[in-house]
Design an enzyme around this catalytic site. Structure first.
Site, PDB file in Angstrom:
ATOM      1  N   ASP A 336      62.210  43.636  17.248  1.00 40.24           N
ATOM      2  CA  ASP A 336      61.797  43.740  18.642  1.00 40.24           C
ATOM      3  C   ASP A 336      62.994  43.470  19.554  1.00 40.24           C
ATOM      4  O   ASP A 336      63.782  42.555  19.314  1.00 40.24           O
ATOM      5  CB  ASP A 336      60.683  42.722  18.891  1.00 40.24           C
ATOM      6  CG  ASP A 336      60.172  42.735  20.311  1.00 40.24           C
ATOM      7  OD1 ASP A 336      59.630  43.772  20.730  1.00 40.24           O
ATOM      8  OD2 ASP A 336      60.314  41.706  21.001  1.00 40.24           O
ATOM      9  N   GLU A 371      64.342  48.317  17.697  1.00 39.28           N
ATOM     10  CA  GLU A 371      63.929  48.749  19.028  1.00 39.28           C
ATOM     11  C   GLU A 371      65.194  48.596  19.878  1.00 39.28           C
ATOM     12  O   GLU A 371      65.549  47.481  20.260  1.00 39.28           O
ATOM     13  CB  GLU A 371      62.797  47.883  19.569  1.00 39.28           C
ATOM     14  CG  GLU A 371      62.314  48.347  20.941  1.00 39.28           C
ATOM     15  CD  GLU A 371      61.284  47.415  21.560  1.00 39.28           C
ATOM     16  OE1 GLU A 371      60.389  47.914  22.268  1.00 39.28           O
ATOM     17  OE2 GLU A 371      61.377  46.186  21.352  1.00 39.28           O
TER      18      GLU A 371
END
EC number: 3.2.1.196
Length: 657
Positions: A336, A371
């Site tokens: 993330d 990401e």
């Protein structure tokens, strides 16, 4: 209990050796560290850690056993302007704890103070760490090691995936056990999935703001104990680790990999007004990026940012990743806000954590997905990660939606994204699989909502619809919301089919959001991070069997097309791809930039994707040969088409010769 022996400075955390437990804790700026253990009656016993090797505090407690509850009190300066926020009145979680007992509630006692320290003791209500044993019988478990070129990723939430599944026993729905249930495994196999990517399973906390509104953090991107499994997904918190490993073992036997979404960019301690759980009280200045005024650099939008350029924090993050691979046999990670991993503070491909992963014989062998952004200046790093990493390809997401739903993307731009965005990822020896293609993800509209809503509807989140992106590239086809006339429903279905076909038959690694193959809707909520309810849980009783079958047929078709599974960049004349206009001729430069949205893509010289993204029925002249439409666009027995396909408005079809 006896006094502590000096013990050993490694490994980090609490480790039982059969005779006692060794405790270690990193802190550069601490002046004293107390180990606090709690007996069955909740009585606290404190011991100073006697060992101090470099920046590691350590001690060994003879006769201690698994199940022992413990925490730390860390003594040091309270100097907020310098970034130091030590407060020994607060019991702290071991950053490497494998199990947590207690809940992270919104309570003033779980705060250290802002400008002045809060010296009220919180041991009575603070969560405690639990000593566990990692031993597990893996039998003959082996990682599937699916080649990247054959990988199909399915992004899912542990609870949301199975909580409403009628064929899974009620007592295990929404849990780790349900992931390994034969019903779920058979479903994933029939769909054609090779990798199950789970939203965060490491223990997380709900933000105090959400708790006050009666909401909770559903997605899990608010970590508090990165080595511990979130207990709410276990049938029994004490057996969470074994339940999780049982599921992984069952998935592996079916040839399905497990990828964990992991949050190595911030913690649940949030900003300076946030709670004190662990890192802030152990060594705030080392664990976080601190500004000159002592506040946090908020490069994550969550109040704080982990300093993954600090050697000890790199060691901590690396140990965490190795734990999940070695102890739980996970097959990879999705990181993330992964740009934080490369901050020094500027983003670098040779940042310390990247280098540590590259040099690790364990971590360098698993799937790594970034990401590739954060919210700080210079945070958009799509295409710039080290070669070991694949990356979420937001270029593909936006292009697919613009092409099919907004009609404003030239053919050339669409083709570039269809070809694994080679302009972005074809560098440093990377392969097409480095592009993780997606049309939707947990963050944003579901696929059905992309064709039913022009605007987000996030009122239930309690922020007056301010949260969530406004750049959705969606199209409600003339009516906001679900339902409508038969014509409207059919046009929306056609758009869903077009987007799924683009996703699953393009070059790169496809990622499917769980529920998109059902027609799942979140009723226009494009930021459902705090909705632990029927808005986000997949309702299997309402799943569209036709759409599920369509999706499965596309996935199985993909596996038959060499140009998509061989994971080689397409080159002119190599037989992998030809780009043709509606007359089966190579497109001119003008057609690429200004031509009508009509295109034929010939893959491996045998499979033809005919596209008519205009609003008019159009004759598409097929290349020479005897063609027949193939599933899911037709049945098994279809008449041969030798010349022309009547392309419906906003439609596409796949042929084979």
């Amino acid at each position: 209990m006896t006094q502590l022996a000096i013990g050993k400075p490694a490994p980090l955390g609490a480790h039982y050796d059969g005779q006692g437990v060794n405790f270690t804790l990193f802190s550069v700026h601490a002046e004293r560290v107390e180990l606090c253990v709690f007996d069955a009656n909740g009585q606290e016993h404190r011991y100073d850690l006697p060992g101090h090797s470099g920046d590691i505090w350590h001690g060994y407690l003879p006769d201690a056993r698994p199940g022992l509850r413990y925490g730390y009190r860390v003594h040091g300066p309270w100097q907020p302007a310098e970034g130091h926020r030590f407060n020994p009145a607060k019991l702290l979680i071991d950053p490497c704890a494998r199990q947590i007992d207690g809940e992270f509630k919104d309570n003033p006692l779980l705060h250290a103070g802002h400008n002045e320290p809060d010296y009220r003791d919180n041991a009575a209500i603070a969560p405690k760490c639990v000593v566990v044993v990692d031993h597990y019988d893996w039998e003959d478990d082996a990682p599937p090691r699916t080649p990247w070129g054959s990988t199909i990723i399915y992004e899912a939430h542990v609870k949301g995936l199975t909580y409403l599944h009628p064929e899974i026993p009620v007592e295990i729905r929404g849990t780790y056990k349900a992931l390994g249930h034969p019903v779920m495994i058979n479903y994933l196999k029939q769909l054609g999935i090779t990798a199950l990517e789970l939203l965060p399973v490491a223990q997380f906390a709900s933000e105090p703001r959400l708790q006050r509104m009666g909401l909770s953090n559903y997605w899990g991107y608010n970590p508090v104990a990165m080595f511990a499994l979130h207990p709410a997904y276990a049938c029994s918190p004490e057996t969470a680790l074994d339940e999780f490993r049982d599921a992984i073992k069952a998935l592996h036997k079916a040839g399905i990999e497990v990828i964990l979404d992991i949050v190595l960019n911030h913690s649940a301690e949030l900003d300076l007004d946030g709670p004190l759980f662990s890192l802030r009280g152990i060594d705030n200045r080392s664990y976080y990026w601190i500004r000159e005024d002592g506040d946090y650099h908020n490069w994550t939008g969550c109040g704080n940012t982990l300093n993954l350029s600090h050697p000890a924090v790199v060691d901590y993050a690396s140990a965490c990743l190795r734990y999940w691979v070695e102890t739980c046999h996970v097959d990879g990670f999705r990181f993330d806000l992964a740009a934080v991993m490369g901050r020094t503070p500027e983003f670098r491909q040779d940042a310390p954590l990247f280098t540590a992963i590259q040099n690790c014989p364990v971590l360098s062998q698993v799937k790594l997905i970034a990401e590739p952004w954060d919210i700080a200046p210079g945070g958009y790093q799509v295409g710039n990660f080290p070669p070991l990493f694949a990356e979420w390809n937001d270029h593909f997401r936006d292009a697919a939606r613009r092409f099919w739903l907004h009609y404003d993307l030239p053919l050339g731009a669409f083709a570039g994204r269809f070809a694994a965005s080679s302009d972005v990822f074809k560098r440093n020896g990377r392969l097409p699989s480095a592009a993780i293609n997606l049309v939707t993800a947990h963050d944003g509209f579901t696929l059905r909502d992309c064709v039913c809503f022009n605007h987000k509807h996030n009122e239930a989140n309690g922020e007056e619809n301010r949260d969530g992106t406004n750049n959705n590239y969606s199209n409600n086809h003339g009516k906001e919301g679900l339902g409508g006339t038969l014509d409207l429903v059919e046009r929306r279905r056609d758009s869903i089919h077009a987007l799924l076909t683009t996703l699953l038959l393009s070059q790169g690694t496809p990622m499917l959001l769980a529920g998109d193959e059902h027609g799942h809707s979140q009723h226009g909520n494009n930021n459902a991070y705090c909705q632990d309810n029927q808005l986000t849980w997949l309702d299997w009783s309402q799943a569209s069997s036709g759409l599920t079958a369509f999706t499965a047929a596309l996935i199985h078709l993909r596996k038959r097309i060499p140009a998509l599974v061989e994971n080689r960049w397409w080159e002119e004349g190599d037989g992998n791809v030809r780009w043709l206009n509606r007359y089966a001729q190579p497109l001119s430069t003008d057609e690429w930039q200004n031509g009508p949205k009509q295109l034929q893509i010939l893959l491996s010289d045998r499979f033809l994707i005919a596209i008519n993204a205009t609003l008019e029925v159009t004759e598409i002249v097929l290349p020479a040969g005897e063609w027949h439409a193939i599933p899911p666009f037709a049945g098994e027995d279809n008449p041969v088409i030798t010349a022309v396909w009547q392309g419906p408005a906003h439609g596409l079809c796949v042929f084979q010769r």
